[in-house]
Design an enzyme around this catalytic site. Sequence first.
Site, PDB file in Angstrom:
ATOM      1  N   ARG A  67     -24.930  22.392  27.544  1.00  0.00           N
ATOM      2  CA  ARG A  67     -24.559  22.355  26.120  1.00  0.00           C
ATOM      3  C   ARG A  67     -24.821  23.663  25.399  1.00  0.00           C
ATOM      4  O   ARG A  67     -23.962  24.166  24.663  1.00  0.00           O
ATOM      5  CB  ARG A  67     -25.324  21.243  25.390  1.00  0.00           C
ATOM      6  CG  ARG A  67     -24.699  19.891  25.515  1.00  0.00           C
ATOM      7  CD  ARG A  67     -25.776  18.837  25.563  1.00  0.00           C
ATOM      8  NE  ARG A  67     -26.536  18.985  26.791  1.00  0.00           N
ATOM      9  CZ  ARG A  67     -26.205  18.388  27.935  1.00  0.00           C
ATOM     10  NH1 ARG A  67     -25.197  17.586  27.984  1.00  0.00           N
ATOM     11  NH2 ARG A  67     -26.904  18.583  29.043  1.00  0.00           N
ATOM     12  N   THR A  68     -25.992  24.228  25.580  1.00  0.00           N
ATOM     13  CA  THR A  68     -26.324  25.435  24.816  1.00  0.00           C
ATOM     14  C   THR A  68     -25.396  26.567  25.244  1.00  0.00           C
ATOM     15  O   THR A  68     -24.812  27.257  24.407  1.00  0.00           O
ATOM     16  CB  THR A  68     -27.804  25.822  25.039  1.00  0.00           C
ATOM     17  OG1 THR A  68     -28.601  24.673  24.777  1.00  0.00           O
ATOM     18  CG2 THR A  68     -28.222  26.949  24.125  1.00  0.00           C
ATOM     19  N   LYS A  97     -32.704  42.730  42.064  1.00  0.00           N
ATOM     20  CA  LYS A  97     -33.246  43.921  42.738  1.00  0.00           C
ATOM     21  C   LYS A  97     -34.601  44.306  42.157  1.00  0.00           C
ATOM     22  O   LYS A  97     -35.176  45.324  42.515  1.00  0.00           O
ATOM     23  CB  LYS A  97     -32.282  45.099  42.569  1.00  0.00           C
ATOM     24  CG  LYS A  97     -30.873  44.811  43.052  1.00  0.00           C
ATOM     25  CD  LYS A  97     -29.976  46.014  42.759  1.00  0.00           C
ATOM     26  CE  LYS A  97     -28.512  45.651  42.922  1.00  0.00           C
ATOM     27  NZ  LYS A  97     -27.627  46.717  42.417  1.00  0.00           N
TER      28      LYS A  97
HETATM   29  C1  NCD Z   1     -32.709  20.962  26.301  1.00  0.00           C
HETATM   30  C2  NCD Z   1     -33.353  22.234  26.759  1.00  0.00           C
HETATM   31  O1  NCD Z   1     -32.799  22.975  27.571  1.00  0.00           O
HETATM   32  O2  NCD Z   1     -34.440  22.476  26.256  1.00  0.00           O
HETATM   33  N1  NCD Z   1     -31.340  20.923  26.551  1.00  0.00           N
HETATM   34  C3  NCD Z   1     -30.509  21.457  25.634  1.00  0.00           C
HETATM   35  O3  NCD Z   1     -30.502  22.641  25.396  1.00  0.00           O
HETATM   36  N2  NCD Z   1     -29.731  20.613  24.958  1.00  0.00           N
HETATM   37  C4  NCD Z   1     -33.411  19.728  26.672  1.00  0.00           C
HETATM   38  C5  NCD Z   1     -33.760  19.498  28.091  1.00  0.00           C
HETATM   39  O4  NCD Z   1     -33.428  20.254  28.991  1.00  0.00           O
HETATM   40  O5  NCD Z   1     -34.407  18.479  28.325  1.00  0.00           O
END
Ligand code: NCD
Length: 323
Positions: A67-68, A97
């Site tokens: 998602r991010t 490296k």
């Molecule tokens: C979260 C993260 O990466 O902190 N995911 C996200 O970015 N939506 C939550 C998770 O990984 O549990």
Amino acid sequence: MGNNAAEKINLSFKGKDILSLDQFSIKDINLVLKITEKMKDITRDTKPSKILEGTIIALIFYEPSSRTFGSFSVSVKKLGGQTLEILDPQHFSSVSKGETLEDTIRVFEAYCDAIILRHPQKGAMEAAAKAAFFIPVINAGDGIGEHPSQTLLDIATINEKHGHLDGLTGVIAGDLLNGRTVHSLIKGLSLFKNNTLYLLSPKELNLSREEFSNFSQRDIKLIEIQNEKDIPQNADFWYWTRIQKERFHDIQKYEQVKNKFIVTKELVTKFAGKNTIIMHPLPRVGEIKPEVDMDPRAVYLKSQIRNGMYVRMALLALVLGKI
Ligand code: NCD
């Protein structure tokens, strides 16, 4: 950026690193929310946006992400910008490296207008932001530290449903020790008045005592609970999280705590009210049963996801000084 890393925003986003919710005031959050509304309109427009035209944003992700990464990448493109995407730099860049994070950042700042960085170590963001002399660094998750853009989208989702960010009662459940989204969210909600959070986790995954005492000094009421029966009736939101398997040294310990608190239809019927929204930053790995997905109060695969894109569009436009 250089020595000004993690500076307070103070309504002036242009050129600032976004590393922690500690940089934000209520006014800063409200500005992001206002621009987020504009972004919803922009995505509906048939004419492509040119807000980020001519900019190239680097996405450097040392840890997995759906998602991010996806929403930041799409946000840049929806605004007419371009991305340079380095996924898994440990294998696909000179990091393999032995190149340091600082050198990697300096290289990519020569090519790009901002860097969005995910890294497994808390503290890496500060180092990266100091290393970048000329362009802002946005924290897309730093180990067990923070995840500020996630909090902005979580707050946008709560605000969209409830119309206010004060006087809320919420339940935050799961891995509070290691969950970076939780750390940023508590900081974010403590900016607003009269919020109460019930923190539901197995004892081993409570907030660290250091964080608990830091957060307790803020303007927020925190109530730690270890049993589902203590969930308050009719909370405004539930924010469930994944037990962060990758942070456990002993996998047996993970197995012992992983299925402790699960959102089922039964739990929702017992404790949620008609206006309780059910949130999760995702990915979920069993802690919300699919039977809950179609409940109109479940927003984790619906508005919470879409808001991630709108909020990140807003954040980028602000940080790049284009709005
Ligand atoms: C979260 C993260 O990466 O902190 N995911 C996200 O970015 N939506 C939550 C998770 O990984 O549990």
